[in-house]
Design an enzyme around this catalytic site. Structure first.
Site, mmCIF file in Angstrom:
data_model
loop_
_atom_site.group_PDB
_atom_site.id
_atom_site.type_symbol
_atom_site.label_atom_id
_atom_site.label_comp_id
_atom_site.label_asym_id
_atom_site.label_seq_id
_atom_site.Cartn_x
_atom_site.Cartn_y
_atom_site.Cartn_z
ATOM 1 N N LYS A 86 -0.324 4.250 -6.982
ATOM 2 C CA LYS A 86 -1.059 3.876 -5.581
ATOM 3 C C LYS A 86 -1.232 2.829 -4.779
ATOM 4 O O LYS A 86 -1.487 1.701 -5.516
ATOM 5 C CB LYS A 86 -3.056 4.660 -5.479
ATOM 6 C CG LYS A 86 -3.543 4.203 -4.317
ATOM 7 C CD LYS A 86 -3.773 5.854 -4.015
ATOM 8 C CE LYS A 86 -4.080 5.977 -2.985
ATOM 9 N NZ LYS A 86 -4.070 5.796 -1.740
ATOM 10 N N LYS A 110 -6.692 -3.701 -9.771
ATOM 11 C CA LYS A 110 -7.388 -3.117 -9.037
ATOM 12 C C LYS A 110 -8.016 -1.861 -9.521
ATOM 13 O O LYS A 110 -9.453 -0.692 -9.730
ATOM 14 C CB LYS A 110 -7.028 -3.061 -7.754
ATOM 15 C CG LYS A 110 -6.776 -3.952 -7.193
ATOM 16 C CD LYS A 110 -7.695 -4.049 -5.305
ATOM 17 C CE LYS A 110 -6.227 -5.383 -4.507
ATOM 18 N NZ LYS A 110 -6.040 -5.090 -2.769
ATOM 19 N N LYS A 122 3.243 -0.032 -4.838
ATOM 20 C CA LYS A 122 2.643 -0.704 -3.300
ATOM 21 C C LYS A 122 4.067 -0.638 -2.598
ATOM 22 O O LYS A 122 5.634 -0.710 -3.778
ATOM 23 C CB LYS A 122 2.449 -2.439 -3.519
ATOM 24 C CG LYS A 122 2.427 -3.152 -2.244
ATOM 25 C CD LYS A 122 0.835 -2.533 -2.428
ATOM 26 C CE LYS A 122 0.260 -3.282 -1.247
ATOM 27 N NZ LYS A 122 -1.213 -3.671 -1.041
ATOM 28 N N THR A 206 -12.604 -1.718 3.442
ATOM 29 C CA THR A 206 -12.222 -3.122 2.486
ATOM 30 C C THR A 206 -13.332 -3.780 2.739
ATOM 31 O O THR A 206 -13.665 -4.648 1.795
ATOM 32 C CB THR A 206 -11.325 -3.872 2.775
ATOM 33 O OG1 THR A 206 -9.767 -2.850 2.112
ATOM 34 C CG2 THR A 206 -10.286 -5.119 2.193
ATOM 35 N N ASN A 237 -7.902 -6.008 10.299
ATOM 36 C CA ASN A 237 -9.309 -4.729 9.223
ATOM 37 C C ASN A 237 -10.304 -5.232 8.673
ATOM 38 O O ASN A 237 -10.925 -5.233 9.126
ATOM 39 C CB ASN A 237 -8.271 -4.138 8.785
ATOM 40 C CG ASN A 237 -9.330 -2.642 7.855
ATOM 41 O OD1 ASN A 237 -9.559 -3.201 7.049
ATOM 42 N ND2 ASN A 237 -9.354 -1.444 8.958
HETATM 43 P P1 NAD Z 1 -4.653 -6.991 9.430
HETATM 44 O O1 NAD Z 1 -3.027 -7.199 9.927
HETATM 45 O O2 NAD Z 1 -4.894 -5.688 10.079
HETATM 46 O O3 NAD Z 1 -4.704 -8.319 9.651
HETATM 47 C C1 NAD Z 1 -3.867 -8.993 9.490
HETATM 48 C C2 NAD Z 1 -4.324 -10.589 9.890
HETATM 49 O O4 NAD Z 1 -4.539 -11.719 10.132
HETATM 50 C C3 NAD Z 1 -4.695 -11.009 11.441
HETATM 51 O O5 NAD Z 1 -5.366 -11.472 11.937
HETATM 52 C C4 NAD Z 1 -3.595 -12.257 11.332
HETATM 53 O O6 NAD Z 1 -3.681 -12.079 12.952
HETATM 54 C C5 NAD Z 1 -3.942 -12.388 10.131
HETATM 55 N N1 NAD Z 1 -2.886 -13.544 10.224
HETATM 56 C C6 NAD Z 1 -1.399 -12.729 10.225
HETATM 57 N N2 NAD Z 1 -0.384 -13.779 9.759
HETATM 58 C C7 NAD Z 1 -1.564 -15.215 9.131
HETATM 59 C C8 NAD Z 1 -0.889 -16.329 9.017
HETATM 60 N N3 NAD Z 1 -0.069 -16.848 8.587
HETATM 61 N N4 NAD Z 1 -1.696 -17.496 8.844
HETATM 62 C C9 NAD Z 1 -3.089 -16.939 9.273
HETATM 63 N N5 NAD Z 1 -3.840 -15.759 9.468
HETATM 64 C C10 NAD Z 1 -2.355 -14.877 9.900
HETATM 65 O O7 NAD Z 1 -4.633 -7.332 8.322
HETATM 66 P P2 NAD Z 1 -5.676 -6.701 7.111
HETATM 67 O O8 NAD Z 1 -5.567 -5.182 6.564
HETATM 68 O O9 NAD Z 1 -6.733 -6.870 7.346
HETATM 69 O O10 NAD Z 1 -5.121 -7.254 5.766
HETATM 70 C C11 NAD Z 1 -5.457 -8.724 5.427
HETATM 71 C C12 NAD Z 1 -5.537 -8.870 4.304
HETATM 72 O O11 NAD Z 1 -6.405 -8.337 3.022
HETATM 73 C C13 NAD Z 1 -3.723 -8.760 3.225
HETATM 74 O O12 NAD Z 1 -4.050 -9.754 2.706
HETATM 75 C C14 NAD Z 1 -4.276 -7.323 2.322
HETATM 76 O O13 NAD Z 1 -3.380 -7.539 1.529
HETATM 77 C C15 NAD Z 1 -5.912 -7.624 2.372
HETATM 78 N N6 NAD Z 1 -6.232 -6.532 1.810
HETATM 79 C C16 NAD Z 1 -6.572 -5.365 3.055
HETATM 80 C C17 NAD Z 1 -6.288 -3.726 3.285
HETATM 81 C C18 NAD Z 1 -6.947 -2.966 3.910
HETATM 82 O O14 NAD Z 1 -7.676 -1.895 2.882
HETATM 83 N N7 NAD Z 1 -7.318 -3.268 4.870
HETATM 84 C C19 NAD Z 1 -7.248 -3.870 1.040
HETATM 85 C C20 NAD Z 1 -6.727 -4.399 0.410
HETATM 86 C C21 NAD Z 1 -6.199 -5.953 0.613
#
Ligand code: NAD
Length: 430
Positions: A86, A110, A122, A206, A237
């Site tokens: 997953k 996780k 992934k 998250t 997100n």
């Molecule tokens: P998202 O695409 O919704 O948002 C990403 C954010 O990061 C945006 O605000 C973007 O502008 C910013 N960003 C992108 N590149 C950047 C940079 N170089 N420097 C600074 N900011 C930057 O993504 P998300 O879903 O919020 O995920 C963010 C992190 O959380 C990732 O590492 C992701 O793997 C992790 N994560 C997310 C989830 C989930 O359910 N959304 C679950 C587990 C882990």
């Protein structure tokens, strides 16, 4: 942002820095350490240090201007001894094979931490969805599912959203898979819109999980959320919903950022306004002139720092200057191993990514269970079940860290790898 230098004439120090920025290598290092601490054999390390399967696909997509562009995508399956694999699918220009492999291993960890009946998987596609039309994104999403359809499915490997993918993309992918199989398959993918079998509370899961970790870490450090000063890097997100939860809990969000820069106000930011104005990619700082850099933001005075964007943000170079007493990793891999050590020595409580961001996969699991049983829960039920999983997982890791006298990251790896190790042994693989 720290990047891996590719020159071959590197000094020993630069080589060391490169190694610490290599997410795959650092994951292997900590897995080895965790298995050693638990007394498992080297054969288990040989099995678990790499994904069992890694598929690379090339996806031709007809673009709006009539040309055809060929995209590269990946699907990695770390270990399916516990159950189906997953993990999310990332659409990003910097997706690469090594990162996808590391992320699939983290998903196993996780799922082990939260005691879900899954192994880790992934996926990712090298693309920039910010410059693609809706139609191009739909054709790319459907093409990816056709390309990986043989190795995925509701009882094999279940994708989900990740960076720059959302419920609309999950809907297209689910529809494509259902068409291929000729029956409706909501359990093929999670993070779907509610009307297609998505779960209540998935979108905010998250951030909710991170919130619970912040609360638990606050209790350990004697920091009350009411009035606590919080900085969040990333406003997508994970970051934006977290800002909202923190604001609602009476904390003061004094800094946020996106890919273009950061906003900082020691008196607190207007979170409702920022959420209202951010675009679907989590961008909002372009509307302001008083913007600082992401690196400047990380080093500002605060109580709690949450990296919620990309990897390798806290490194040996800036770890000494981090002012927060709690760092909670919402993003995957934001802190290098060297920086983890520095923060630990300085008494900073670091809640590692594989624990802090596990709320997403936990509610994804709830979504899959609901799809399989065809009976759906209310948001209150989902949030209550998530709360229990996150609190139990936090406490388990915190206690493991105390008992073995190790940092929270190594403790999380020890808890996380145990299930895959035991399942692989019982199956007679090792
Ligand atoms: P998202 O695409 O919704 O948002 C990403 C954010 O990061 C945006 O605000 C973007 O502008 C910013 N960003 C992108 N590149 C950047 C940079 N170089 N420097 C600074 N900011 C930057 O993504 P998300 O879903 O919020 O995920 C963010 C992190 O959380 C990732 O590492 C992701 O793997 C992790 N994560 C997310 C989830 C989930 O359910 N959304 C679950 C587990 C882990």
């Amino acid at each position: 942002m720290s990047i891996i230098k590719t020159s071959e004439n590197l000094s020993e120090e630069q080589k060391k820095e490169n190694e610490s920025l290599d997410l795959f290598l650092s994951t292997q290092t900590v897995i080895k350490e965790a298995l050693n601490k638990l007394g498992y054999s080297n054969e288990l390390f040989e099995l678990l240090k790499e994904p069992l399967r890694m598929l690379t696909v090339r996806i031709p997509v007809k673009m709006d201007d009539g040309t055809v562009k060929v995209f590269t995508g990946y699907r990695s399956q770390h270990n399916d001894a516990v159950g189906p694999t997953k993990g999310g699918v990332r659409f990003h220009p910097e997706v690469n094979e090594k990162e996808v492999k590391a992320l699939s291993i983290w998903m196993s960890l996780k799922c082990g931490i939260t005691d879900l009946p899954y192994g880790g998987g992934k996926g990712g596609i090298i693309c920039d969805p910010r410059v693609m039309s809706f139609g191009e994104l739909e054709r790319l999403s459907r093409g990816y599912v056709r390309a990986i359809s043989q190795i995925v499915g509701p009882t094999k490997d279940i994708p989900a959203p990740d960076m720059y993918t959302n419920s609309q993309i999950m809907a297209w992918m689910m529809d494509e898979y259902s068409r291929l199989r000729e029956f409706d398959s909501p359990g093929f993918i999670t993070g779907k819109p509610i009307v297609l079998g998505g779960s209540q509370g998935r979108e905010t899961a998250t951030a909710r999980g991170v919130t619970i970790c912040i609360e638990e870490a606050g209790k350990k450090k004697g920091i009350d959320l009411l009035g606590a000063r919080i900085i969040i890097q990333g406003f997508g997100n994970a970051g934006s919903f977290l800002a909202k939860f923190m604001h609602n809990a009476g904390a003061m969000v004094i800094g946020i950022s996106d890919a273009n820069g950061a906003l900082y106000d020691p008196k607190g930011l207007d979170i409702d306004y920022l959420i209202d104005r951010r675009d679907s990619f989590g961008t909002v700082t372009n509307l302001f002139t008083n913007v600082i850099t992401n690196q400047e933001l990380l080093e500002k005075e605060c109580d709690i720092l949450v990296p919620a964007a990309i990897s390798n943000q806290i490194t040996a170079q800036n770890a000494h200057r981090i002012k927060a007493s709690i760092v909670v990793e919402a993003a995957n891999g934001p802190t290098t191993l060297e920086a983890t050590k520095i923060l630990d020595e300085r008494g900073v409580l670091l809640v590692p990514d594989i624990l802090a961001s596990a709320g997403g996969v936990t509610v994804s699991y709830f979504e899959w269970v609901q799809n399989n049983q065809g009976y759906y829960w209310s948001e209150e039920e989902v949030v209550e079940k998530l709360r229990k999983v996150m609190i139990d997982s936090f406490e388990n890791i915190y206690q493991t860290a105390q008992v073995y006298k190790v940092d929270m990251r190594l403790a999380a790896y020890m808890v996380g790898i145990k299930k895959s190790a035991e399942a692989s042994s019982f199956r007679g693989w090792v």
